[in-house]
Design an enzyme around this catalytic site. Structure first.
Site, PDB file in Angstrom:
ATOM      1  CE  LYS A 123     -71.667 -26.997 -49.563  1.00 27.31           C
ATOM      2  NZ  LYS A 123     -70.683 -26.940 -50.680  1.00 27.31           N
ATOM      3  CD  GLU A 164     -63.995 -30.645 -50.449  1.00 24.02           C
ATOM      4  OE1 GLU A 164     -63.838 -31.758 -50.986  1.00 24.02           O
ATOM      5  OE2 GLU A 164     -64.937 -29.880 -50.729  1.00 24.02           O
ATOM      6  CG  ASP A 200     -71.878 -29.898 -55.893  1.00 21.12           C
ATOM      7  OD1 ASP A 200     -71.295 -30.469 -54.948  1.00 21.12           O
ATOM      8  OD2 ASP A 200     -71.426 -28.884 -56.460  1.00 21.12           O
ATOM      9  CB  SER A 201     -71.056 -35.051 -53.289  1.00 26.78           C
ATOM     10  OG  SER A 201     -72.037 -34.854 -52.283  1.00 26.78           O
ATOM     11  CD  GLU A 218     -67.640 -25.854 -54.952  1.00 29.82           C
ATOM     12  OE1 GLU A 218     -68.048 -27.008 -54.732  1.00 29.82           O
ATOM     13  OE2 GLU A 218     -66.809 -25.573 -55.850  1.00 29.82           O
ATOM     14  CG  ASP A 261     -73.586 -28.099 -52.584  1.00 27.54           C
ATOM     15  OD1 ASP A 261     -73.277 -27.121 -51.871  1.00 27.54           O
ATOM     16  OD2 ASP A 261     -72.954 -29.177 -52.580  1.00 27.54           O
TER      17      ASP A 261
END
Length: 272
Positions: free
Chosen positions: A121, A190, A52-53, A123, A91
């Protein structure tokens, strides 16, 4: 050329576990389109993350929060088409799994069915563990993500190193074990202290991939655009730039503009 290009066996979640068990480090990079993904895959990278970067490097947003489910699906489909060997992880964007496990499963199924990715993925730890369990129960492999979690940047208020204090470090370790127990096949850590990351990697049986988490983990991930120098404004301590493509592209495009303006391009050999 990377010596690893000789190894054409498809990377799977089980193969990543084998790599950890024999002490082979795992390489992971982001990609957001077919052309870049094909190059990254052919260079021998083990895992390609459709991160999602993309919200930052592809869309120009200040955070990862604005990118949508449909945008991530579009990017995921594009990347998968360019990959033959690497494991492709996409993501789940902000808001697609935090509101409840039923909606999380529905969004995860849609992402997998449309993108044909290998895994997703997300978070978080204990706060999203029910969603993690339900998604995995639906047959979808999940990679966890702890430490600095960009989707929670408004809560943190900064991108500083996380888990420096004992309480947060202990929670991170608990969350890591919860994610493993829930069935996650791997975990990203991270921007946390290297000693803590190494401890997590030693105490977990699943692979632990670091970004700004030192060398004691099972593998490393970087954002491709940062690593090859397409971006210059982002320079954290953990980032190593292996090329300066921004300067190369700027010079090449400037040369093209000059050639067009001077009528040097196209020449007689470049026309029909």
């Amino acid at each position: 050329m990377s010596v690893h290009t000789e190894n054409t066996r498809r990377v799977t979640t089980h193969r990543l576990l084998e790599m950890k068990q024999r002490g082979e480090k795992i390489s992971m990079l982001t990609s957001y389109d077919y052309t870049m993904a094909r190059i990254v895959d052919e260079a021998g990278v083990d895992v390609i993350l459709v991160g999602d970067s993309a919200s930052n490097v592809m869309c120009g947003n200040q955070t990862t929060l604005p990118i949508t489910l449909d945008q991530m699906i579009f990017l995921g489909k594009s990347v998968v088409r360019g990959v033959n060997r690497a494991l492709v992880v996409v993501d789940m964007p902000f808001g697609t799994y935090q509101t409840g496990d039923i909606e999380a499963v529905q969004n995860a199924i849609k992402m997998m069915k449309v993108t044909h990715a290998d895994a997703l993925k997300l978070e978080g730890g204990e706060e999203v563990i029910d969603s993690v369990k339900r998604i995995i129960a639906a047959g979808i492999p999940i990679m966890g993500h702890l430490g600095l979690m960009p989707q929670s940047i408004n809560k943190y208020g900064s991108y500083t190193v996380r888990a420096k204090e004992n309480a947060e470090a202990e929670k991170l370790l608990r969350d890591a074990k919860l994610l493993q127990e829930a069935g996650c096949f791997a975990l990203v850590l991270e921007k946390i202290p290297a000693a803590l990351a190494e401890q997590v990697a030693k105490e977990l049986t699943i692979p632990v991939i670091g970004i700004g988490a030192g060398g004691g983990v099972d593998g490393q991930v970087l954002v491709l655009h940062d690593m090859i120098g397409l971006t210059h404004g982002f320079s954290p301590r953990f980032l190593r730039r292996y090329a300066d493509l921004q300067t190369i592209m700027h010079d090449a495009i400037g040369h093209y503009v000059d050639d067009v303006k001077s009528c040097d391009f196209p020449n007689e050999q470049e026309q029909y």
